[in-house]
Design a protein around this motif. Structure first.
Motif, PDB file in Angstrom:
ATOM      1  N   ALA A 158      35.054  23.227  42.325  1.00  0.00           N
ATOM      2  CA  ALA A 158      34.021  23.378  41.297  1.00  0.00           C
ATOM      3  C   ALA A 158      34.561  22.967  39.933  1.00  0.00           C
ATOM      4  O   ALA A 158      33.836  22.374  39.122  1.00  0.00           O
ATOM      5  CB  ALA A 158      33.503  24.809  41.270  1.00  0.00           C
ATOM      6  N   ALA A 159      35.832  23.268  39.672  1.00  0.00           N
ATOM      7  CA  ALA A 159      36.461  22.833  38.423  1.00  0.00           C
ATOM      8  C   ALA A 159      36.505  21.309  38.367  1.00  0.00           C
ATOM      9  O   ALA A 159      36.228  20.701  37.322  1.00  0.00           O
ATOM     10  CB  ALA A 159      37.862  23.426  38.297  1.00  0.00           C
ATOM     11  N   ALA A 160      36.818  20.678  39.494  1.00  0.00           N
ATOM     12  CA  ALA A 160      36.848  19.214  39.548  1.00  0.00           C
ATOM     13  C   ALA A 160      35.466  18.628  39.270  1.00  0.00           C
ATOM     14  O   ALA A 160      35.349  17.599  38.591  1.00  0.00           O
ATOM     15  CB  ALA A 160      37.361  18.756  40.915  1.00  0.00           C
ATOM     16  N   ASP A 161      34.424  19.280  39.761  1.00  0.00           N
ATOM     17  CA  ASP A 161      33.053  18.826  39.488  1.00  0.00           C
ATOM     18  C   ASP A 161      32.746  18.896  37.995  1.00  0.00           C
ATOM     19  O   ASP A 161      32.120  17.983  37.441  1.00  0.00           O
ATOM     20  CB  ASP A 161      32.035  19.657  40.264  1.00  0.00           C
ATOM     21  N   LEU A 162      33.162  19.987  37.341  1.00  0.00           N
ATOM     22  CA  LEU A 162      32.955  20.112  35.895  1.00  0.00           C
ATOM     23  C   LEU A 162      33.635  18.972  35.145  1.00  0.00           C
ATOM     24  O   LEU A 162      33.046  18.343  34.263  1.00  0.00           O
ATOM     25  CB  LEU A 162      33.521  21.442  35.381  1.00  0.00           C
ATOM     26  N   VAL A 163      34.886  18.734  35.497  1.00  0.00           N
ATOM     27  CA  VAL A 163      35.659  17.681  34.833  1.00  0.00           C
ATOM     28  C   VAL A 163      35.008  16.315  35.076  1.00  0.00           C
ATOM     29  O   VAL A 163      34.898  15.499  34.154  1.00  0.00           O
ATOM     30  CB  VAL A 163      37.133  17.714  35.306  1.00  0.00           C
ATOM     31  N   LEU A 217      41.463  30.915  33.508  1.00  0.00           N
ATOM     32  CA  LEU A 217      42.239  32.004  32.930  1.00  0.00           C
ATOM     33  C   LEU A 217      42.709  32.886  34.083  1.00  0.00           C
ATOM     34  O   LEU A 217      41.922  33.636  34.660  1.00  0.00           O
ATOM     35  CB  LEU A 217      41.376  32.786  31.945  1.00  0.00           C
ATOM     36  N   ALA A 218      43.983  32.756  34.420  1.00  0.00           N
ATOM     37  CA  ALA A 218      44.535  33.441  35.589  1.00  0.00           C
ATOM     38  C   ALA A 218      45.130  34.786  35.202  1.00  0.00           C
ATOM     39  O   ALA A 218      45.995  34.853  34.335  1.00  0.00           O
ATOM     40  CB  ALA A 218      45.607  32.572  36.236  1.00  0.00           C
ATOM     41  N   PRO A 219      44.680  35.876  35.846  1.00  0.00           N
ATOM     42  CA  PRO A 219      45.243  37.186  35.533  1.00  0.00           C
ATOM     43  C   PRO A 219      46.704  37.308  35.965  1.00  0.00           C
ATOM     44  O   PRO A 219      47.475  38.027  35.344  1.00  0.00           O
ATOM     45  CB  PRO A 219      44.367  38.165  36.302  1.00  0.00           C
ATOM     46  N   VAL A 220      47.074  36.590  37.021  1.00  0.00           N
ATOM     47  CA  VAL A 220      48.436  36.613  37.548  1.00  0.00           C
ATOM     48  C   VAL A 220      48.846  35.163  37.813  1.00  0.00           C
ATOM     49  O   VAL A 220      48.085  34.425  38.442  1.00  0.00           O
ATOM     50  CB  VAL A 220      48.500  37.418  38.868  1.00  0.00           C
ATOM     51  N   PRO A 221      50.020  34.741  37.339  1.00  0.00           N
ATOM     52  CA  PRO A 221      50.428  33.359  37.606  1.00  0.00           C
ATOM     53  C   PRO A 221      50.746  33.154  39.086  1.00  0.00           C
ATOM     54  O   PRO A 221      51.502  33.919  39.684  1.00  0.00           O
ATOM     55  CB  PRO A 221      51.679  33.179  36.739  1.00  0.00           C
ATOM     56  N   ARG A 222      50.136  32.147  39.653  1.00  0.00           N
ATOM     57  CA  ARG A 222      50.382  31.782  41.052  1.00  0.00           C
ATOM     58  C   ARG A 222      50.650  30.276  41.090  1.00  0.00           C
ATOM     59  O   ARG A 222      49.719  29.485  40.861  1.00  0.00           O
ATOM     60  CB  ARG A 222      49.180  32.143  41.913  1.00  0.00           C
ATOM     61  N   PRO A 223      51.893  29.883  41.350  1.00  0.00           N
ATOM     62  CA  PRO A 223      52.253  28.465  41.270  1.00  0.00           C
ATOM     63  C   PRO A 223      51.379  27.539  42.121  1.00  0.00           C
ATOM     64  O   PRO A 223      50.968  26.472  41.652  1.00  0.00           O
ATOM     65  CB  PRO A 223      53.712  28.434  41.749  1.00  0.00           C
ATOM     66  N   GLN A 224      51.061  27.923  43.352  1.00  0.00           N
ATOM     67  CA  GLN A 224      50.242  27.049  44.192  1.00  0.00           C
ATOM     68  C   GLN A 224      48.817  26.939  43.653  1.00  0.00           C
ATOM     69  O   GLN A 224      48.196  25.874  43.715  1.00  0.00           O
ATOM     70  CB  GLN A 224      50.232  27.548  45.632  1.00  0.00           C
ATOM     71  N   ARG A 259      48.024  27.194  40.471  1.00  0.00           N
ATOM     72  CA  ARG A 259      48.159  26.316  39.299  1.00  0.00           C
ATOM     73  C   ARG A 259      48.100  24.853  39.720  1.00  0.00           C
ATOM     74  O   ARG A 259      47.380  24.052  39.115  1.00  0.00           O
ATOM     75  CB  ARG A 259      49.456  26.598  38.553  1.00  0.00           C
ATOM     76  N   VAL A 260      48.845  24.507  40.752  1.00  0.00           N
ATOM     77  CA  VAL A 260      48.878  23.121  41.228  1.00  0.00           C
ATOM     78  C   VAL A 260      47.476  22.655  41.614  1.00  0.00           C
ATOM     79  O   VAL A 260      47.056  21.542  41.262  1.00  0.00           O
ATOM     80  CB  VAL A 260      49.874  22.980  42.414  1.00  0.00           C
ATOM     81  N   ARG A 261      46.737  23.497  42.338  1.00  0.00           N
ATOM     82  CA  ARG A 261      45.390  23.110  42.784  1.00  0.00           C
ATOM     83  C   ARG A 261      44.437  22.907  41.596  1.00  0.00           C
ATOM     84  O   ARG A 261      43.669  21.941  41.563  1.00  0.00           O
ATOM     85  CB  ARG A 261      44.825  24.145  43.753  1.00  0.00           C
ATOM     86  N   TYR A 262      44.466  23.832  40.641  1.00  0.00           N
ATOM     87  CA  TYR A 262      43.557  23.690  39.494  1.00  0.00           C
ATOM     88  C   TYR A 262      43.954  22.518  38.606  1.00  0.00           C
ATOM     89  O   TYR A 262      43.083  21.777  38.132  1.00  0.00           O
ATOM     90  CB  TYR A 262      43.487  24.993  38.692  1.00  0.00           C
ATOM     91  N   GLU A 263      45.241  22.333  38.384  1.00  0.00           N
ATOM     92  CA  GLU A 263      45.666  21.206  37.553  1.00  0.00           C
ATOM     93  C   GLU A 263      45.356  19.878  38.237  1.00  0.00           C
ATOM     94  O   GLU A 263      44.982  18.919  37.575  1.00  0.00           O
ATOM     95  CB  GLU A 263      47.136  21.339  37.181  1.00  0.00           C
ATOM     96  N   ALA A 264      45.468  19.831  39.565  1.00  0.00           N
ATOM     97  CA  ALA A 264      45.098  18.615  40.301  1.00  0.00           C
ATOM     98  C   ALA A 264      43.604  18.324  40.153  1.00  0.00           C
ATOM     99  O   ALA A 264      43.184  17.165  40.206  1.00  0.00           O
ATOM    100  CB  ALA A 264      45.471  18.753  41.775  1.00  0.00           C
ATOM    101  N   ALA A 265      42.811  19.382  39.953  1.00  0.00           N
ATOM    102  CA  ALA A 265      41.364  19.232  39.755  1.00  0.00           C
ATOM    103  C   ALA A 265      41.030  18.833  38.316  1.00  0.00           C
ATOM    104  O   ALA A 265      39.868  18.582  38.000  1.00  0.00           O
ATOM    105  CB  ALA A 265      40.658  20.542  40.106  1.00  0.00           C
TER     106      ALA A 265
END
Length: 129
Positions: free
Chosen positions: A57-62, A71-78, A80-86
């Motif tokens: 859905a983030a990729a669709d917005l972009v 806005l992530a309540p807890v950092p999760r590296p994997q 992060r990778v998925r959202y940044e790839a989007a």
């Protein structure tokens, strides 16, 4: 070009209200609204949590020309990778939310605190302040 609106598309009503108020105070020249991500127009910035929108859905917005800020309540590296790839900015929640302010203010992708960063005033609700 004028900066678009900031849409707070967070399902948790309390968090959405606080962030909307805080962003309005921190960025008085920007329009900040509680809204669904589907309301975003090109140039708008949509702030959401991982529980609110999937990376697809983030990729669709972009793809539609909006900025996506998760806005992530807890950092999760994997995660992060998925959202940044989007194409989304991935910001970990913090007490001062300097990273969030940086992401919605200028979209540089550099969410480190800078001396020019203007944060919202403290709003104390406790009688101990």
């Amino acid at each position: 070009m004028d900066a678009g609106k900031i849409l707070v598309a967070i399902g948790d009503g309390s968090l959405a209200r606080v962030l909307t108020f805080w962003l309005t105070e921190a960025l008085p020249s920007r329009i900040v609204l509680r809204s669904g991500a589907s309301e975003a127009a090109p140039g708008d910035t949509v702030v959401f949590t991982p529980g609110d929108l999937l990376p697809s859905a983030a990729a669709d917005l972009v793809a539609r020309g909006s900025r996506a800020v998760v806005l992530a309540p807890v950092p999760r590296p994997q995660e992060r990778v998925r959202y940044e790839a989007a194409g989304a900015d991935y910001v970990v929640m913090s007490v001062d939310n300097a990273g969030l302010l940086s992401a919605v203010r200028d979209g540089t992708g550099d969410h480190s605190f800078t001396t020019e960063l203007r944060t919202a005033p403290n709003h104390c609700i406790s009688s101990n302040c």
